[in-house]
Design an enzyme around this catalytic site. Structure first.
Site, short mmCIF file in Angstrom:
data_model
loop_
_atom_site.label_atom_id
_atom_site.label_comp_id
_atom_site.label_asym_id
_atom_site.label_seq_id
_atom_site.Cartn_x
_atom_site.Cartn_y
_atom_site.Cartn_z
N GLY A 160 -4.67 36.05 -31.40
CA GLY A 160 -5.47 34.92 -31.88
C GLY A 160 -4.71 33.95 -32.74
O GLY A 160 -5.30 33.05 -33.34
N LEU A 192 0.32 32.33 -30.69
CA LEU A 192 1.72 32.67 -30.42
C LEU A 192 1.86 33.42 -29.10
O LEU A 192 2.86 34.07 -28.84
CB LEU A 192 2.29 33.51 -31.58
CG LEU A 192 2.22 32.81 -32.94
CD1 LEU A 192 2.74 33.72 -34.04
CD2 LEU A 192 2.99 31.49 -32.94
N SER A 193 0.85 33.32 -28.27
CA SER A 193 0.86 33.79 -26.89
C SER A 193 0.99 35.30 -26.74
O SER A 193 1.83 35.81 -26.01
CB SER A 193 1.95 33.08 -26.09
OG SER A 193 1.69 33.21 -24.70
N SER A 194 0.11 36.01 -27.41
CA SER A 194 0.05 37.46 -27.22
C SER A 194 -0.35 37.79 -25.78
O SER A 194 0.07 38.82 -25.25
CB SER A 194 -0.95 38.08 -28.20
OG SER A 194 -2.24 37.50 -28.04
N ASP A 235 4.01 29.56 -21.42
CA ASP A 235 4.14 30.81 -22.18
C ASP A 235 4.81 31.90 -21.36
O ASP A 235 5.69 32.63 -21.85
CB ASP A 235 2.76 31.29 -22.63
CG ASP A 235 2.05 30.26 -23.49
OD1 ASP A 235 2.71 29.36 -24.01
OD2 ASP A 235 0.82 30.37 -23.63
N TYR A 271 -10.08 24.24 -24.18
CA TYR A 271 -8.79 24.04 -23.50
C TYR A 271 -9.04 23.52 -22.08
O TYR A 271 -8.42 22.56 -21.62
CB TYR A 271 -8.03 25.36 -23.47
CG TYR A 271 -6.61 25.28 -22.94
CD1 TYR A 271 -5.53 25.27 -23.81
CD2 TYR A 271 -6.36 25.25 -21.58
CE1 TYR A 271 -4.23 25.24 -23.34
CE2 TYR A 271 -5.07 25.21 -21.09
CZ TYR A 271 -4.01 25.20 -21.97
OH TYR A 271 -2.73 25.15 -21.48
N SER A 275 -4.90 50.74 -25.56
CA SER A 275 -4.11 49.99 -26.53
C SER A 275 -4.30 50.58 -27.92
O SER A 275 -5.39 51.07 -28.25
CB SER A 275 -4.53 48.52 -26.54
OG SER A 275 -3.95 47.82 -27.63
N ASP A 288 1.99 20.88 -20.56
CA ASP A 288 2.49 21.71 -19.46
C ASP A 288 1.64 21.53 -18.21
O ASP A 288 2.17 21.41 -17.10
CB ASP A 288 2.59 23.19 -19.86
CG ASP A 288 1.31 23.78 -20.43
OD1 ASP A 288 0.38 23.01 -20.76
OD2 ASP A 288 1.24 25.02 -20.55
#
Length: 397
Positions: free
Chosen positions: A136, A139-141, A189, A241, A80, A49
């Site tokens: 973690g 899955l792009s929380s 994402d 990354y 949260s 990307d």
């Protein structure tokens, strides 16, 4: 269909009730509304990307929900259900690295919208968060959190939330993650969290920003896409990354192109690279972009079983050329293939997180059992198995 022993996706309204209850107990009174955004899995197109490549993600039925109420005093208060570490502070004081932790994804979105003149100065929010997107897991929380809140801000301020409006919100979420959180993500994402549709993947051109929906129905093909969360921690902001992205940027400068999508002579480009480490990295990116085109063409022909080989080739490239896999991911992929999966690969940024396996329905239980057995034999964390049904984009509940 959900994997045996898997984590069932909770109904979004059930998740919303958790956010609303926390909001009332923390802030008093009711929220102005409740918004949800999904996690995602990327079918194919990994680490391309930020190279201007093509990606093919879809939204998952696991969501992050925010209950939010607007303020007019420049303050944010964030809590949260998943941590006792809340945050409160002035939006005017938000800056790179401040606040730290999970609240940066929320504060960063409002900062970006204010900095671009979309949200007026003085705007603040009270926010309570509840989520079923595994943190973690790759899955792009993070994007789910950003996009749920970005939509909450837009609705609260009467901003457009049509496709063009959502693209504006996507840009704000990307800025939040890049500039405030400090994670050099490329925008896939956030795009799928805002633009997804049930029963479809999103073919996204990361150079032009153009996208189109691609029909995707695993069950009709007698298959399930199994998400295998290895429970090995997944980190994007720890330097790995960013190092991969920096290598690609140096390679583009070396080759005199804006993005690797501009390369026409692949072998000539690889031969022209002056830094040896750049060669396998660039080779992966260019091959992965071709694999996205290949999978998209196969889906157009309803040949879902045939994409399995492409998924497996993607994993080998990510493991060997891009070097972003891990022991846990490699084991999950190998075990799934040994037990009858048509194809498998790591998904997400890597270094832990999740892998996916394309499995015929009559082999799902065998694949789950074998992956669990192999992980236990290697004394690795016990994987979890998630439902991967192409689902809805961010929305108000």
């Amino acid at each position: 269909m959900t994997a045996p022993t898997g984590v069932e996706p909770a109904d979004a309204y059930t998740v919303a009730a958790g956010a609303e209850a926390l909001f009332r107990s923390t802030f008093g009174g009711s929220a102005d509304g409740v918004w949800a955004a999904p996690g995602r899995v990327n079918l194919i197109g990994e680490h391309v990307d930020y190279a201007g490549g093509l990606v093919l993600p879809f939204a998952l039925p696991y969501v992050t929900v925010v209950a939010a109420r607007i303020r007019n005093d420049d303050r944010m208060r964030c809590v949260s259900t998943h941590t006792t570490d809340g945050w409160q502070g002035a939006v005017a004081e938000v800056a790179p690295g401040r606040p730290s932790g999970w609240a940066a994804y929320l504060a960063g979105v409002l900062w970006a919208l204010r900095d671009s003149g979309i949200a007026p100065a003085g705007t603040g929010f009270d926010v309570a968060v509840h989520s079923t997107v595994p943190v973690g897991s790759g899955l792009s929380s993070s994007a789910a959190l950003e996009c749920a809140f970005a939509l909450a801000v837009a609705d609260s301020l009467g901003l457009p939330t049509n496709t063009d409006g959502r693209r504006t919100l996507i840009d704000a979420c990307i800025r939040a993650e890049n500039e405030i959180v400090g994670a050099a993500t490329g925008g896939m994402d956030q795009s799928v969290a805002m633009l997804a549709r049930p029963g479809h993947a999103l073919l996204l051109d990361c150079r032009s920003g153009d996208s189109r929906l691609v029909p995707l129905d695993f069950a009709a093909a007698g298959a399930q896409l199994l998400v295998m969360d290895t429970n090995a921690p997944h980190r994007l902001a720890d330097g790995q990354y960013g190092a991969r992205r920096a290598t690609i940027e140096r390679a583009c400068a070396n080759l005199g192109v804006d993005t690797l999508r501009d390369i026409r002579d692949v072998e000539g480009a690889l031969a022209a690279l002056t830094l040896p480490q750049s060669v396998p990295r660039v080779r992966h990116v260019l091959a992965e972009i071709r694999r996205v085109v290949e999978v998209t063409d196969l889906l157009a022909q309803n040949r879902i079983a045939d994409i399995g080989d492409v998924l497996t080739r993607s994993h080998r490239s990510l493991r060997d050329d891009y070097e972003v896999s891990s022991v846990e991911l490699d084991l999950a992929v190998e075990a799934a293939l040994d037990a009858g999966a048509w194809g498998a690969r790591m998904t997400g940024g890597g270094f832990g997180g999740s892998a996916i396996a394309l499995v015929p329905l009559d082999r799902v239980e065998d694949v789950v059992a074998h992956v669990l057995h192999r992980a236990a034999s290697a004394a690795l964390p016990t994987p979890q198995f998630l439902s991967a049904t192409p689902s809805s984009a961010a929305r108000r509940l």
